[in-house]
Design a protein around this motif. Sequence first.
Motif, PDB file in Angstrom:
ATOM      1  N   PHE A 258       1.065  -1.108   0.010  1.00  0.00           N
ATOM      2  CA  PHE A 258      -0.113  -0.043  -0.030  1.00  0.00           C
ATOM      3  C   PHE A 258       0.556   1.272  -0.048  1.00  0.00           C
ATOM      4  O   PHE A 258       1.358   1.055   1.192  1.00  0.00           O
ATOM      5  CB  PHE A 258      -0.745   0.303   1.571  1.00  0.00           C
ATOM      6  N   THR A 264      -7.565   2.681   5.200  1.00  0.00           N
ATOM      7  CA  THR A 264      -7.053   1.525   5.689  1.00  0.00           C
ATOM      8  C   THR A 264      -6.731   0.235   5.527  1.00  0.00           C
ATOM      9  O   THR A 264      -8.765   0.239   4.051  1.00  0.00           O
ATOM     10  CB  THR A 264      -7.355   1.203   7.172  1.00  0.00           C
ATOM     11  N   PHE A 280       2.876  -1.076   4.156  1.00  0.00           N
ATOM     12  CA  PHE A 280       2.102  -0.104   3.467  1.00  0.00           C
ATOM     13  C   PHE A 280       3.172   1.277   4.389  1.00  0.00           C
ATOM     14  O   PHE A 280       4.253   1.781   5.406  1.00  0.00           O
ATOM     15  CB  PHE A 280       1.275  -0.240   5.354  1.00  0.00           C
ATOM     16  N   GLY A 290      -2.698   1.962   7.664  1.00  0.00           N
ATOM     17  CA  GLY A 290      -2.785   0.511   8.083  1.00  0.00           C
ATOM     18  C   GLY A 290      -3.703   0.034   7.967  1.00  0.00           C
ATOM     19  O   GLY A 290      -4.783  -0.297   7.460  1.00  0.00           O
ATOM     20  N   LEU A 305       4.412  -1.714   8.972  1.00  0.00           N
ATOM     21  CA  LEU A 305       4.060  -0.228   8.250  1.00  0.00           C
ATOM     22  C   LEU A 305       4.578   1.331   9.039  1.00  0.00           C
ATOM     23  O   LEU A 305       6.351   0.745  10.171  1.00  0.00           O
ATOM     24  CB  LEU A 305       2.789   0.474   9.294  1.00  0.00           C
TER      25      LEU A 305
END
Length: 753
Positions: A258, A264, A280, A290, A305
Amino acid sequence: MVLVQSKKRFLQHVLWFLLLGSTSGVNAKQWLVKTPDDYNKAIKKVEAGDRIVLANGVWQDFEILFKGQGTLQQPIELTAQTKGKVIITGQSNLRLAGEYLVVSGLVFKDGFSPTGEVIAFRQNATILANHSRVTETVIDHFNNPDKFSSDSWVLMYGQYNRFDHNHIEGKSNAGVTMAVRLNSQASQQNHHQIDHNYFGPRPVLGSNGGETLRIGTSHYSLSNSFTLVENNFFDRCNGEVEIISNKSGSNTFRNNVFFESRGTLTLRHGSGNVVENNVFLGNGVDHTGGIRVINGNQTIRNNYLSGLTGTRFGAGFVVMNGVPNSKINRYHQVDNALIENNTLIDVTNINLAAGSDQERSAVPTNSRFINNLVINQDKQDPFNILDDVSGITFSGNATSQQTAKEINTGFSLHNSQLEQADNGLWYPTDPTLAELGASRSLLPIAKEQVGVTWYAKSNQFVDFSAGTKTTINNVEQLVTGLKNAERGQQFVLADGEYSLDKILYINTVVSIQAAHSGQVTLLGLRPVMFELADGGSLKLHGVVIDGRDAVDSAGNVLIRNTKLPTLQNYTLVLDEVKVVNLDVNHSFHVFDAGYRSMADLISITNSNFENITGDILRLNKEQDDLGIYNAEYVVITNSSFTQIEGVIANIYRGGTDESTFGPHLDFSHNKLSSVGNGKRNKSSASLYLHGTQVNNIVANQFENSAPVVLEHTVGEPRTTLINNQFSKTPEPVIKQLYPLSGAVLKMSGNTTQ
């Protein structure tokens, strides 16, 4: 017995995908078709192993029903003569129906579907596709022209289907980009596979209904889907607060990236899902989020993340409160969640028991948060404890800063440096932390490894300096230049006056700038000077705009959107601009947004506005209170406003929807004198802000002006009002219109004379 049959079907499914690369049977036929009529004749004759080839070219208004009965060893194929050279345009779509079908190589662009989907794995409610595949296919800006007419680009029905190596980009109208439907038993426990796709930029919708991927719906959320989502790249998917909305059980999300995507991966409904090995990368971009955890038996492990700035439900990591005895469409309690071996680096907010209020009072229970690594290089504690979290066991975690007292027994404090590994991710140098957080074997999939190789992954950024510079000496050159402008072209005006007797239509990204700031004057002779068409963005720099020769009529406007609803978001920038004498009649406005238009950014900097009978920015066209609004970011800084009868900014976001992020306002270091006092200013305000979510009003000077009127509505609006001077000006009027779960208001250093 059921489990054995399920495994057998799954193995058949895998075997079929492996066999797709093999040669079809010796009796297979290939049909090269050149028209829709040719295709419709051929599809009635195809048998297992046959291939229909669409001839290269543009296929206009082509609704394709691809129906047939292939086999595991001999699927039926529909493909392009040359991948990427078959363009499906106009009102077109694709439906698959039958068994063992394969589609590849098509491009959908320059049109929209006349039905509710572009690609559907079914003919109708009862005739579905199973064991079928869509691969190496492109859907690019294939949007319904009515922005809030909801549709979906890909809908998966049936069982054991695959959607892989596709390029999906630019959905601007309402509706989820891709969805897996479970609305019948024949589509449940489907074992679909969604892999290696490029989900390209999806712009801010400014409303609910902008998810990129949804699996299930609340109505069927107690059903299992067994959908696998892996090795996809989500690139700036910004539609709304949910990038992925999971609404079914037993799904797996793994090895996805991502990138700078707002919102999210949300486990909204359904239990027993697994989120693992995902990356992420927020890179500090506003509202990047996230994972949000809701419901029972969720597993979140080995995710990385980083650089996530999101807040509230869109934060870097969220564990929600539930509703006791929740209805199926509300929030089920988090129960038996396992959150282990995740790395969170420079994540601004980790919200536990989020959404706690009178309704959402069921706190997380029977859950574990173990062996996670939380490092914030600014040493700020990211944890926000919003209710009782005693139902979460914290153990074996490490952090770089002291955590909240409710959880600090489950964390050890470390001050380790970070080093970048070969996989591009960052890990602590302290060897005692080697077993915590995401593993070093995690390998994020690259953008180049997904989608198709023959279709460019375009850059959707608005860059006003990307194109060539063109010198302009007269009005005719400017009109002609704008009509034929390339994206990013810069028009540099020679010194002098330009009397504009035509509306200047802006159809792409352009800038108009003075060769010498302040030495170019634009005189408007029409009720409108600039009109932004769909796809148009404009930057003005260094010019003077004088309304002395404007037509004598009420309601003139300097810049406006086209009156038709627009699909593409735009940017408007005014820098070192002087606007004077918009006073030939009443209600002469500087900018008037169109209905169903959305600005990513409107920026006014280092500019001066004098003697204007209307408003500066009218961003109030969405009055139906559906959560829709006209601008995401509004920046007004280092500018002066004198004798303005209307408001500087009228920004309106009505309703109670909480799926969006904005609007945002930065209003700082400005001087206002005699602003907002006109009799036609119905708001009686110098700034009128209804439903804005972030307001920074800092270090401004208000003299003999109407007050700032700010009306907080839903969400968790954040307002900062500091170091402003109010001379012969009432204090700001701040209203709380709805019960709020956490509005934040910071006021300090303001003075009133």
